[in-house]
Scaffold this motif. Structure first.
Motif, mmCIF file in Angstrom:
data_model
loop_
_atom_site.group_PDB
_atom_site.id
_atom_site.type_symbol
_atom_site.label_atom_id
_atom_site.label_comp_id
_atom_site.label_asym_id
_atom_site.label_seq_id
_atom_site.Cartn_x
_atom_site.Cartn_y
_atom_site.Cartn_z
ATOM 1 N N GLU A 1 35.266 44.455 49.930
ATOM 2 C CA GLU A 1 36.541 45.217 49.847
ATOM 3 C C GLU A 1 37.021 45.655 48.351
ATOM 4 O OE1 GLU A 1 38.028 46.153 52.685
ATOM 5 O OE2 GLU A 1 36.345 45.411 53.776
ATOM 6 N N PHE A 2 36.524 44.886 47.384
ATOM 7 C CA PHE A 2 37.166 45.149 45.934
ATOM 8 C C PHE A 2 36.336 45.331 45.081
ATOM 9 C CE2 PHE A 2 39.670 41.918 48.517
ATOM 10 C CZ PHE A 2 41.107 42.447 48.068
ATOM 11 N N ARG A 3 36.793 46.073 43.987
ATOM 12 C CA ARG A 3 36.072 46.374 42.698
ATOM 13 C C ARG A 3 35.790 45.174 42.040
ATOM 14 N NH1 ARG A 3 39.950 50.246 41.267
ATOM 15 N NH2 ARG A 3 39.969 49.135 39.265
ATOM 16 N N ARG A 4 34.804 45.020 41.326
ATOM 17 C CA ARG A 4 34.146 44.130 40.427
ATOM 18 C C ARG A 4 35.304 43.424 39.419
ATOM 19 N NH1 ARG A 4 28.957 42.948 39.690
ATOM 20 N NH2 ARG A 4 28.530 41.172 38.452
ATOM 21 N N ASP A 5 36.268 44.556 38.815
ATOM 22 C CA ASP A 5 37.192 44.193 38.021
ATOM 23 C C ASP A 5 38.442 43.623 38.569
ATOM 24 O OD1 ASP A 5 37.754 46.516 38.719
ATOM 25 O OD2 ASP A 5 38.442 47.181 36.627
ATOM 26 N N GLU A 6 38.660 43.662 39.949
ATOM 27 C CA GLU A 6 40.093 43.344 40.627
ATOM 28 C C GLU A 6 40.213 41.621 40.740
ATOM 29 O OE1 GLU A 6 40.700 47.670 42.798
ATOM 30 O OE2 GLU A 6 39.623 46.055 43.880
ATOM 31 N N ILE A 7 39.157 41.170 40.979
ATOM 32 C CA ILE A 7 39.019 39.799 41.339
ATOM 33 C C ILE A 7 38.146 38.870 40.655
ATOM 34 C CG2 ILE A 7 38.897 38.004 43.166
ATOM 35 C CD1 ILE A 7 39.807 40.049 45.168
ATOM 36 N N ILE A 8 38.533 37.884 39.953
ATOM 37 C CA ILE A 8 37.586 36.981 39.308
ATOM 38 C C ILE A 8 37.537 35.587 40.037
ATOM 39 C CG2 ILE A 8 37.485 35.452 37.245
ATOM 40 C CD1 ILE A 8 39.345 37.718 35.925
ATOM 41 N N LEU A 9 36.207 35.225 40.356
ATOM 42 C CA LEU A 9 36.052 33.907 41.009
ATOM 43 C C LEU A 9 35.623 33.186 40.095
ATOM 44 C CD1 LEU A 9 34.230 35.084 44.333
ATOM 45 C CD2 LEU A 9 36.477 34.215 44.205
ATOM 46 N N LYS A 10 36.233 31.839 40.124
ATOM 47 C CA LYS A 10 35.792 30.887 39.259
ATOM 48 C C LYS A 10 35.751 29.610 40.202
ATOM 49 C CE LYS A 10 35.687 28.698 35.018
ATOM 50 N NZ LYS A 10 34.979 29.111 33.946
ATOM 51 N N ILE A 11 34.554 29.604 41.081
ATOM 52 C CA ILE A 11 34.359 28.508 42.021
ATOM 53 C C ILE A 11 33.554 27.530 41.459
ATOM 54 C CG2 ILE A 11 33.276 28.274 44.320
ATOM 55 C CD1 ILE A 11 35.557 30.350 44.280
#
Length: 174
Positions: free
Chosen positions: A50-60
């Motif tokens: 659902e999102f472009r690569r630069d819209e959400i940062i995952l730091k899992i």
């Protein structure tokens, strides 16, 4: 990262926010609790779909204290889209860094968040209301004057939630 934290409601809310004017980025950071792997997989799939690569940062991963401080100081708002909770220590941690909070109206959040002063509340499980509340926040005086408001939020936290304040309340109770 656990199912009760409501990330699956935050993602569609963020998607709605992205349709509004502004330059928004979402960081989802934290260590998944054992047994939450399927939940995390669903979150990742939704983000990838659902999102472009630069819209959400995952730091899992586990976030050490010194890195947590960097996130809280760099953020414009902490979003707590919880489905159910009694109280959250991260709320008070955010306040100690002067970070406003947008949270669902669950547990003690309505007692701890001062609408328009330290943050805003929204309905739990309602991405549209969360998106509206985030939009309200980004149009608010809190956000427009975040530099000054951060100190006010820190002062609020020190007045109401410092060890001195808690010990005073405890002493007065007895």
């Amino acid at each position: 990262i656990r199912p009760y934290k409501g990330i699956e409601h935050l993602l569609p809310a963020f998607q709605l926010l992205l349709t509004k004017p502004g330059n928004y980025r979402l960081i989802v950071a934290g260590e998944p609790k054992k047994g939450s792997e399927e939940y995390l997989d669903e979150i990742r799939q939704t983000i990838n779909r659902e999102f472009r690569r630069d819209e959400i940062i995952l730091k899992i991963q586990f976030i050490p204290d010194e890195e947590m401080e960097l996130y809280l100081k760099a953020a414009d708002v902490l979003v707590l889209p919880y489905k159910d909770i009694f109280q959250s220590g991260v709320l008070f941690l955010a306040y100690s860094f002067g970070l406003p909070v947008v949270a669902t109206d669950v547990g003690s959040f309505s007692e701890e968040i001062v609408e328009g002063k330290t943050g805003f509340l929204c309905k739990p499980g309602d991405p549209a209301d969360l998106a509206r509340t985030l939009e309200t926040y980004f149009l608010s005086d809190i956000y427009r004057n975040l530099g000054a408001r951060r100190q006010e939020i820190k002062d609020y936290a020190n007045t109401h939630h410092s060890w001195d304040a808690v010990s005073e309340l405890t002493r007065n109770a007895y």
